[in-house]
Design a protein around this motif. Structure first.
Motif, PDB file in Angstrom:
ATOM      1  N   ASN A  19      20.252  38.469  22.471  1.00 48.22           N
ATOM      2  CA  ASN A  19      19.430  37.727  23.414  1.00 48.22           C
ATOM      3  C   ASN A  19      18.854  38.718  24.413  1.00 48.22           C
ATOM      4  O   ASN A  19      19.581  39.281  25.236  1.00 48.22           O
ATOM      5  CB  ASN A  19      20.257  36.660  24.133  1.00 48.22           C
ATOM      6  CG  ASN A  19      19.393  35.705  24.939  1.00 48.22           C
ATOM      7  OD1 ASN A  19      18.219  35.531  24.645  1.00 48.22           O
ATOM      8  ND2 ASN A  19      19.968  35.077  25.948  1.00 48.22           N
ATOM      9  N   LEU A  20      17.557  38.956  24.325  1.00 50.16           N
ATOM     10  CA  LEU A  20      16.888  39.876  25.232  1.00 50.16           C
ATOM     11  C   LEU A  20      16.434  39.129  26.478  1.00 50.16           C
ATOM     12  O   LEU A  20      16.063  37.954  26.408  1.00 50.16           O
ATOM     13  CB  LEU A  20      15.676  40.512  24.554  1.00 50.16           C
ATOM     14  CG  LEU A  20      15.914  41.210  23.224  1.00 50.16           C
ATOM     15  CD1 LEU A  20      14.620  41.877  22.748  1.00 50.16           C
ATOM     16  CD2 LEU A  20      17.041  42.211  23.311  1.00 50.16           C
ATOM     17  N   SER A  21      16.466  39.818  27.603  1.00 49.80           N
ATOM     18  CA  SER A  21      16.002  39.255  28.864  1.00 49.80           C
ATOM     19  C   SER A  21      14.884  40.111  29.435  1.00 49.80           C
ATOM     20  O   SER A  21      14.896  41.334  29.288  1.00 49.80           O
ATOM     21  CB  SER A  21      17.147  39.186  29.879  1.00 49.80           C
ATOM     22  OG  SER A  21      18.177  38.351  29.431  1.00 49.80           O
ATOM     23  N   CYS A  22      13.960  39.458  30.107  1.00 51.32           N
ATOM     24  CA  CYS A  22      12.860  40.142  30.787  1.00 51.32           C
ATOM     25  C   CYS A  22      12.764  39.553  32.185  1.00 51.32           C
ATOM     26  O   CYS A  22      12.330  38.411  32.359  1.00 51.32           O
ATOM     27  CB  CYS A  22      11.553  39.947  30.029  1.00 51.32           C
ATOM     28  SG  CYS A  22      10.095  40.609  30.870  1.00 51.32           S
ATOM     29  N   ALA A  23      13.214  40.321  33.165  1.00 48.86           N
ATOM     30  CA  ALA A  23      13.168  39.883  34.551  1.00 48.86           C
ATOM     31  C   ALA A  23      11.876  40.364  35.183  1.00 48.86           C
ATOM     32  O   ALA A  23      11.553  41.556  35.129  1.00 48.86           O
ATOM     33  CB  ALA A  23      14.370  40.427  35.312  1.00 48.86           C
ATOM     34  N   ALA A  24      11.137  39.430  35.778  1.00 48.51           N
ATOM     35  CA  ALA A  24       9.825  39.754  36.349  1.00 48.51           C
ATOM     36  C   ALA A  24       9.837  39.614  37.861  1.00 48.51           C
ATOM     37  O   ALA A  24      10.390  38.649  38.390  1.00 48.51           O
ATOM     38  CB  ALA A  24       8.766  38.834  35.751  1.00 48.51           C
TER      39      ALA A  24
END
Length: 121
Positions: A19-24
């Motif tokens: 599960n990849l996460s991308c915090a913006a």
């Protein structure tokens, strides 16, 4: 200006999940995930319109990957199931201030994270 930080990559066996996460930081209307193997161009994997959650997927990942967002956390996820060795690549998230358009084209996206490596053996 939007800053993106990916996490969640790693090494798994075929059939496994990540599960990849991308915090913006900063507002972006469209977030996309791209994969890039050595010597290859970046290929669009999936994208999501953060306003209404509309999603699109590349043909090679349909039914295996799911993109989702948590607007309260300003984070977009890429749940990757039934992973194959062919999924091995660096995965990047990217942000665009507009709506989902030519999402498969990396030139559409103005902001990019540093990438996270996914290796499937």
């Amino acid at each position: 200006h939007v800053q993106l930080v990916e996490s969640g990559g790693g090494s798994v066996q075929a059939g496994g999940s990540l599960n990849l996460s991308c915090a913006a930081s900063g507002r972006a209307n469209t977030i996309g995930w791209f994969q890039q193997s050595p010597g290859q161009e970046r290929e669009g994997v999936a994208a999501i319109y953060t306003g209404d959650g509309f999603t699109v997927y590349g043909d090679s990942v349909k039914g295996r990957f799911t993109i989702s967002r948590d607007n309260a956390k300003s984070t977009v996820y890429l749940q990757m199931n039934s992973l194959k060795p062919a999924d091995t690549a660096m995965y990047y998230c990217a942000a665009d201030l507009g709506a989902i358009g030519d999402w498969r084209n990396s030139a559409t996206f103005a902001y990019w994270g540093q990438g996270t490596q996914v290796t499937v053996s």
